[in-house]
Design an enzyme around this catalytic site. Structure first.
Site: not given
Ligand code: IPM
Ligand code: MG
Length: 373
Positions: A146, A196, A228, A252, A256
């Site tokens: 990032y 990884k 993975d 990240d 999710d």
């Molecule tokens: C999160 C989001 C952010 C990230 C984006 C919106 C920049 O996906 O907080 O997980 O990638 O960190």
């Molecule tokens: Mg995210």
């Protein structure tokens, strides 16, 4: 019992942000008045709303307000309206990432909790998640791809070349590993570290530093998974995980995935913390994991629980009000047990009823009143 007054920067943002924020504030205010402390909110524009109002996703005044506050309660930013702006000016990159970097919020805690009575809301087969689960993702938030440099796009031999750099220093890995092990000690005493190491130099360093840190936590069991494989195992056996520790991009993606496995994004809170201050408190930014949900924004039907639970995390980590935080978490759990469901978690199951955003807030406030009286 606290007897203080705290200043909270409230950055509700876009989409469903303002609607769910309103409910979080009601719940926080109820806890505050029952426990004799006060919360002074300073509402500031952020994200698309701030772009529209003053031309920048993170206005100077907003940042200044955050600097003066004990913590930031954040809603969500972004939406179709701002997607055609240059990437660096868009709400997400223009507000979230600079806030993380500016305040050094390197530790992102994302609890992924699937309540036993909500397993049917998860896309994962019942037999794999029966009884629910509770996994905490600890994601490094200010390093890796990032923020590493060089970063950019340049022309080379008549074509564009994009470069992002994955870079981690030992000290960065160390401090996030300490956060994960400390959290594990207060939970199930297990850390699964993600890397990884079969391909990346970063992975090799990550693994060796995490192993070194683990020696200071003999009561915690550590294991390692390649990212993975972790993506697979989390779906196959989520109940066996306790704390999952990952670098920025892996965290990240996996967080999710874990949010989805838990059933609804609308239930999941998060905390982004800086270095710990005196008394074990942190400056932090607290936000739901779910995003702006533009498809349902403005209708008053969004699930406010993620925002409310983010408020609970704020009490715990930035104000040191652990009992008050637990009271909110218990009230949420009791509300779910009692059958209230916003549209995202409503399946028509027996004993449940559908409610809108405000009615969910009402139901949680009723539960709070029960437990606090
Ligand atoms: C999160 C989001 C952010 C990230 C984006 C919106 C920049 O996906 O907080 O997980 O990638 O960190
Ligand atoms: Mg995210």
């Amino acid at each position: 019992m606290a007897d203080s007054s705290y200043r909270i920067a409230v950055l509700a943002g876009d989409g469903i942000g303002p609607e769910v924020m309103a409910q979080a504030r009601r719940v926080l205010d109820a806890v505050a008045s029952a426990n004799s402390f006060s919360l002074n909110y300073d509402e500031q524009p952020v994200g698309g709303a701030a772009i529209d109002a003053v031309g920048s996703a993170l206005p100077k005044e907003t940042l200044a307000s955050c600097e003066k506050s004990d913590a930031i309660l954040f809603g969500s930013v972004g939406g179709p309206k701002w997607e055609s702006l240059p990437p660096a000016e868009q709400p997400e990159r223009g507000a979230l990432l600079p806030l993380r970097k500016h305040f050094g919020l390197f530790a992102n805690l994302r609890p992924s909790i699937c309540y036993p009575s909500l397993t049917h809301a998860s896309p994962v087969k019942d037999e794999l998640i029966e009884g629910g689960f509770d996994v905490l993702c600890v994601r490094e938030l200010t390093g890796g791809l990032y923020f590493g440099s060089p970063k950019g796009t340049r022309e080379e031999n008549g074509e564009k070349v994009a470069i992002d750099t994955m870079v981690y220093r030992e000290s960065e890995i160390e401090r996030i590993a300490h956060v994960a092990f400390t959290a594990a000690k207060q939970r199930g005493n297990r850390v699964t570290s993600i890397d990884k190491a079969n391909v990346l130099e970063n992975g090799i360093l990550w693994r060796s530093v995490v192993e070194r840190v683990a020696q200071s936590y003999p009561e915690v069991t550590l294991d390692h998974l390649y990212v993975d494989n972790a993506a697979m195992q989390l779906i196959r056996r989520p109940r066996e995980f306790d704390v999952v520790l990952a670098e920025n991009l892996f965290g990240d993606i996996l967080s999710d995935e874990m949010a989805m496995i838990a059933g609804s994004l609308g239930m999941l809170s998060s905390a982004s913390l800086g270095a710990s201050k005196e008394g074990g408190l942190y400056f932090g930014m607290y936000e739901p994991s779910g995003g702006t949900a533009p498809d349902i924004a403005g209708q008053g039907i969004a699930n406010p629980i993620a925002q409310i639970l983010s408020g609970a995390m704020l009490l715990r980590y930035s104000l040191g009000l652990a009992a008050e935080a637990t009271a909110i978490e218990k009230a949420v759990q009791a509300t779910i047990d009692e059958g209230a469901r916003t549209g995202d978690i409503y399946t028509g199951a027996e004993g449940t009823h559908q409610v809108n955003t405000e009615a969910m807030g009402d139901a949680i406030l009723r539960q709070l009143a029960n437990t606090q009286s």
